[in-house]
Design a protein around this motif. Sequence first.
Motif, short mmCIF file in Angstrom:
data_model
loop_
_atom_site.label_atom_id
_atom_site.label_comp_id
_atom_site.label_asym_id
_atom_site.label_seq_id
_atom_site.Cartn_x
_atom_site.Cartn_y
_atom_site.Cartn_z
N UNK A 59 0.83 -1.20 0.00
CA UNK A 59 0.00 0.00 0.00
C UNK A 59 0.87 1.26 0.00
N UNK A 60 1.95 1.22 0.77
CA UNK A 60 2.85 2.37 0.84
C UNK A 60 3.56 2.58 -0.48
N UNK A 61 3.97 1.49 -1.12
CA UNK A 61 4.60 1.56 -2.44
C UNK A 61 3.66 2.20 -3.45
N UNK A 62 2.39 1.76 -3.43
CA UNK A 62 1.39 2.31 -4.35
C UNK A 62 1.20 3.81 -4.12
N UNK A 63 1.16 4.21 -2.85
CA UNK A 63 1.04 5.63 -2.54
C UNK A 63 2.22 6.43 -3.03
N UNK A 64 3.42 5.87 -2.89
CA UNK A 64 4.63 6.56 -3.37
C UNK A 64 4.59 6.73 -4.88
N UNK A 108 8.85 -9.47 -3.77
CA UNK A 108 9.05 -9.74 -5.20
C UNK A 108 7.92 -10.59 -5.79
N UNK A 109 7.08 -11.16 -4.93
CA UNK A 109 5.99 -12.00 -5.42
C UNK A 109 4.68 -11.24 -5.55
N UNK A 110 4.74 -9.92 -5.31
CA UNK A 110 3.60 -9.06 -5.63
C UNK A 110 3.77 -8.58 -7.07
N UNK A 111 2.73 -8.65 -7.90
CA UNK A 111 2.88 -8.25 -9.31
C UNK A 111 3.23 -6.77 -9.48
N UNK A 112 2.86 -5.93 -8.52
CA UNK A 112 3.13 -4.49 -8.65
C UNK A 112 4.61 -4.15 -8.50
N UNK A 190 11.87 -1.98 -5.99
CA UNK A 190 12.15 -1.77 -4.57
C UNK A 190 13.60 -2.15 -4.28
N UNK A 191 14.28 -1.32 -3.52
CA UNK A 191 15.61 -1.64 -3.00
C UNK A 191 15.53 -1.70 -1.48
N UNK A 192 15.96 -2.83 -0.91
CA UNK A 192 16.06 -2.97 0.54
C UNK A 192 17.50 -2.69 0.94
N UNK A 193 17.67 -1.83 1.94
CA UNK A 193 19.00 -1.49 2.47
C UNK A 193 19.03 -1.93 3.92
N UNK A 213 15.17 7.09 2.03
CA UNK A 213 14.25 6.00 2.32
C UNK A 213 12.80 6.45 2.15
N UNK A 214 11.97 5.56 1.62
CA UNK A 214 10.53 5.78 1.60
C UNK A 214 9.87 5.24 2.87
N UNK A 215 10.53 4.24 3.46
CA UNK A 215 10.01 3.64 4.68
C UNK A 215 11.18 2.95 5.38
N UNK A 216 11.03 2.75 6.70
CA UNK A 216 12.12 2.09 7.43
C UNK A 216 11.56 1.23 8.55
#
Length: 307
Positions: A59-64, A108-112, A190-193, A213-216
């Motif tokens: 949901x947060x990714x979609x909002x971004x 990675x298993x979400x189509x979005x 998406x990049x995870x750090x 970061x978009x989220x942490x």
Amino acid sequence: MEAPSPYVELSREEWRELRRNTPLTLTAGELEELRGVDDPIDLTEVTDIYLPLTRLLNLHFTGARQRSAAVNTFLGDDQAPPPYILGIAGSVAVGKSTTARLLHTLLARWPEHSRVELITTDSFLYPNKVLDERGIAHRKGFPESYDRRALVRFVAEVKAGVPEVHAPVYSHLEYDIVPGAVQTVRRPDILLVEGLNVLQPAPPAALAVNDYFDFSIYVDARVEDIRTWYVDRFHKLRRTAFADPKSYFSYIAELSDEEATRFARNVWRDVNELNLVENIAPTRGRAGLVLHKGADHAVRRVRLRRT
């Protein structure tokens, strides 16, 4: 009067209900490959904790993406949306690496957002030679042991949409940066750090890696519990990875159980706990979400920042 908290605190049961209809896309065999040394995580933990979390992140990714599209509309251009960047912080031995690997697979298993990359800040540690020259080899893992500028530059380039961005490679077997080796990141969704100090504030007039970061997420537990997990993990590594003659720590495999326990406790006290108390735990309040674990490694409560 105490200021109101920006967080809402949820029990495990309350958090579990927020999964809604998010499907479980992971098998027990896959989880076995993702879990860290001596980490007892099971599919119940994935279902109760990580499926709601991936729903929130989706949901947060979609909002971004929607915010990025709005800016593009305002500017009148059609640039591709920037990668979504997620930071994961916490102590040594708290399980943040397992969290990162698990989220890498599940997201990675979400189509979005099927293109997901993971980088650890170990890749931006200074080589041992540099640490020795600066007299800080004993402070490996502390903020000053990282090439902060290189890490910030790497994340900034990924965020800017550079087609290929390269990071060094760290070997836990050799306990050092691998000369000439690189990890290449190519415009992920998406990049995870993941790393100890990813929520550290920047020096004056500089940017911190978390500014991108978009989220942490901060993985949390009582210091006493993490100490126990660290010593237990140390003994398991002594019987496995450290037993490899190529391991930097191969000499530890020759220690008796009593000697190994004493060695591990000293390293925890003088290095890891010191770093946790001085540098890592104080950044917890900067996280968008805190996963707090009980003594059995299971997440007992979740704190989500609302503002």
